[in-house]
Design a protein around this motif. Sequence first.
Motif, PDB file in Angstrom:
ATOM      1  N   LEU A  52       0.602  -1.149   0.027  1.00 55.95           N
ATOM      2  CA  LEU A  52       0.089  -0.136   0.118  1.00 55.95           C
ATOM      3  C   LEU A  52       0.793   1.133  -0.006  1.00 55.95           C
ATOM      4  CD1 LEU A  52      -2.698  -0.978   2.349  1.00 55.95           C
ATOM      5  CD2 LEU A  52      -3.190  -0.775   0.249  1.00 55.95           C
ATOM      6  N   GLY A  53       1.974   1.153   0.691  1.00 55.66           N
ATOM      7  CA  GLY A  53       2.912   2.191   0.710  1.00 55.66           C
ATOM      8  C   GLY A  53       3.246   3.307  -0.585  1.00 55.66           C
ATOM      9  N   LEU A  54       3.565   2.455  -1.709  1.00 58.15           N
ATOM     10  CA  LEU A  54       3.806   3.207  -2.797  1.00 58.15           C
ATOM     11  C   LEU A  54       2.562   3.761  -3.726  1.00 58.15           C
ATOM     12  CD1 LEU A  54       6.843   1.325  -4.543  1.00 58.15           C
ATOM     13  CD2 LEU A  54       7.051   3.096  -3.464  1.00 58.15           C
ATOM     14  N   ASP A  55       1.383   3.120  -3.316  1.00 59.25           N
ATOM     15  CA  ASP A  55       0.429   3.496  -3.893  1.00 59.25           C
ATOM     16  C   ASP A  55      -0.017   4.805  -3.346  1.00 59.25           C
ATOM     17  OD1 ASP A  55      -2.438   3.215  -5.229  1.00 59.25           O
ATOM     18  OD2 ASP A  55      -3.085   3.464  -3.309  1.00 59.25           O
ATOM     19  N   ILE A  56       0.160   5.052  -1.839  1.00 57.84           N
ATOM     20  CA  ILE A  56      -0.231   6.285  -1.159  1.00 57.84           C
ATOM     21  C   ILE A  56       0.829   7.225  -1.694  1.00 57.84           C
ATOM     22  CG2 ILE A  56      -0.062   7.255   1.174  1.00 57.84           C
ATOM     23  CD1 ILE A  56      -1.169   4.395   2.285  1.00 57.84           C
ATOM     24  N   VAL A  57       2.072   6.954  -1.660  1.00 56.78           N
ATOM     25  CA  VAL A  57       3.126   7.904  -2.104  1.00 56.78           C
ATOM     26  C   VAL A  57       2.558   8.424  -3.562  1.00 56.78           C
ATOM     27  CG1 VAL A  57       5.527   7.978  -3.001  1.00 56.78           C
ATOM     28  CG2 VAL A  57       5.059   6.986  -0.613  1.00 56.78           C
ATOM     29  N   SER A  58       2.368   7.722  -4.554  1.00 51.80           N
ATOM     30  CA  SER A  58       1.962   8.106  -5.756  1.00 51.80           C
ATOM     31  C   SER A  58       0.738   8.886  -5.733  1.00 51.80           C
ATOM     32  CB  SER A  58       1.488   6.877  -6.641  1.00 51.80           C
ATOM     33  OG  SER A  58       0.988   7.345  -7.844  1.00 51.80           O
ATOM     34  N   ALA A  59      -0.118   8.799  -4.902  1.00 51.75           N
ATOM     35  CA  ALA A  59      -1.486   9.764  -4.801  1.00 51.75           C
ATOM     36  C   ALA A  59      -1.009  10.925  -4.129  1.00 51.75           C
ATOM     37  CB  ALA A  59      -2.584   8.846  -3.768  1.00 51.75           C
ATOM     38  N   ILE A  60      -0.176  10.954  -2.927  1.00 48.69           N
ATOM     39  CA  ILE A  60       0.222  12.141  -2.452  1.00 48.69           C
ATOM     40  C   ILE A  60       1.097  12.992  -3.510  1.00 48.69           C
ATOM     41  CG2 ILE A  60       1.654  13.292  -0.687  1.00 48.69           C
ATOM     42  CD1 ILE A  60       1.252  10.808   1.080  1.00 48.69           C
ATOM     43  N   VAL A  61       2.047  12.480  -4.083  1.00 50.18           N
ATOM     44  CA  VAL A  61       2.727  13.239  -5.231  1.00 50.18           C
ATOM     45  C   VAL A  61       1.750  13.615  -6.465  1.00 50.18           C
ATOM     46  CG1 VAL A  61       4.339  12.874  -7.041  1.00 50.18           C
ATOM     47  CG2 VAL A  61       4.850  11.756  -4.811  1.00 50.18           C
ATOM     48  N   SER A  62       1.069  12.863  -6.701  1.00 54.92           N
ATOM     49  CA  SER A  62       0.073  13.318  -7.840  1.00 54.92           C
ATOM     50  C   SER A  62      -1.058  14.458  -7.429  1.00 54.92           C
ATOM     51  CB  SER A  62      -0.918  12.494  -8.250  1.00 54.92           C
ATOM     52  OG  SER A  62      -1.848  12.978  -9.089  1.00 54.92           O
ATOM     53  N   ALA A  63      -1.285  14.437  -6.127  1.00 53.21           N
ATOM     54  CA  ALA A  63      -2.092  15.607  -5.691  1.00 53.21           C
ATOM     55  C   ALA A  63      -1.567  17.014  -5.432  1.00 53.21           C
ATOM     56  CB  ALA A  63      -2.672  14.868  -4.074  1.00 53.21           C
ATOM     57  N   HIS A  64      -0.110  16.806  -5.166  1.00 48.55           N
ATOM     58  CA  HIS A  64       0.826  18.038  -5.318  1.00 48.55           C
ATOM     59  C   HIS A  64       1.022  18.434  -6.787  1.00 48.55           C
ATOM     60  CE1 HIS A  64       1.440  17.254  -0.966  1.00 48.55           C
ATOM     61  NE2 HIS A  64       1.745  18.601  -1.103  1.00 48.55           N
ATOM     62  N   GLY A  65       0.594  17.915  -7.822  1.00 49.60           N
ATOM     63  CA  GLY A  65       0.744  18.146  -9.077  1.00 49.60           C
ATOM     64  C   GLY A  65       2.076  17.920  -9.715  1.00 49.60           C
TER      65      GLY A  65
END
Length: 481
Positions: free
Chosen positions: A442-455
């Motif tokens: 789950l960790g990298l999925d969450i990381v990807s979502a956070i990075v994407s949310a920041h543009g």
Amino acid sequence: MDVPSGDADLWRLMLQHSPIGMTVVALDGRLLMVNRALSEMLGYTQDELKRRGFQELTHPDDLDADLALFEQTLAGEIDSYRLRKRYLHADGSVVWGDLSVALVRDADGEPLHFISQILDITEQRHTEERLEAIFETVSVGLLLIGPDGTYERMNRRHRDTLAIPFPDGHEGAAGQLGHVYHLDGKTLMTREEMPSYRAVQGEEFDDYSYWVGGDPATRLAFSTSARQVRGPAGEPLGAALAYQEITDLMRAMKVKDEFVSSVSHELRTPLTSVLGYLEILRDRGDLPDDVRSQLRVIQRNAHRLQMLLSDLLQVGQAAELGNALQLEEVDVSSLLREAADAVAPGAEGLGIELVVDVPSRLVISADPQRIRQVLDNLLSNAVKYTPDGGTVTATLREEDDTLVIEVVDTGIGIAPDEVGQVFDRFFRGRQALDEQIPGTGLGLDIVSAIVSAHGGEITVASEVGEGSTFRVTLPCDAEPS
């Protein structure tokens, strides 16, 4: 019209031996001269064809169009014409021809006869019909856009769905705005974000997902891919787009996320109570050493369960991360040093060298808690997947108003066929499973979502047995996306 005998003979030889069907047609439509190629194309002898007019050889459904152009040419409105038409073969079958016709006049401008050239395109036409059948029957919406953004062609599947995002009708041009929403179902797409507009600007993309329709109860979700169309010399001819409806998938994912979030909330409360009482028990001074050791095992596993629940909760909230960001001025250099300090004891215990290369200060607009979460995850993963004696290197720099974070390890690496899946929810690599390295995927999925949310964007490059490089790029002035 006087033609020297030598030239006339040469012209007849060219006509007879041309690989393309050719004929000289009288002003009343009779065939005056016919070459061998046309004879073979239509299944008649040359003498049989010369006893017929083109009207007898033309399919009834195409005759009116041919006669209209024939009369226009005779009337002097046009000098020549070209059309695709069907001919009747001697055996009753249909032959498709690409017909080119020119009118020959004498020195005084009086019409003499027509010269017709007919290319057999029957096989080409059958191929086009097969492609047309596929184009119209596939379950995917297909759209062809010209280089100027004009809709040139679409299949029935796409045509039938246009009324949902565009109830007032579509003007047939890329970038038209309608009821088209981002995945949050609330934010309308701008013209620049519309898939058709992006495709006309030269972009190519896959799985660009969004919702369409003004009513949330009946709207549909689509995933769109785009490819550029180019001519033989590489010149741009437009773009082709494919629209796949994914409504059921998106609704199922939403139900799953809601279920995961609900269950995680329900489990977190009793688990917090368990951890609280474990702390109380461990503080007692009358416990035997073996009981205290057992309590440490229970507490360690309870903390692991708490971390898993926390990850599950964040997965369920990933779709709303953009709206939940708390942006402020953040010194990422300081955050990276703190994250490195947090994993340093574990790295030291495994004999892993931890190298941190950051500027003294690098400030961007971001959510500090979320960015720290990204750094913690990347560094802890790098340590977890690096064997004893390896190296983990974290660097930070600024490139053209973009912040770049790289975490490089000398770990076990990722198989080539798995690299594209590392950011997928619950994904665990084969080697990690074989070596029983703990994790939830789950960790990298969450990381990807956070990075994407920041543009921003996160990428990975890896080689089995050599290590991996995770690269995060973030805009220095982030806006929630």
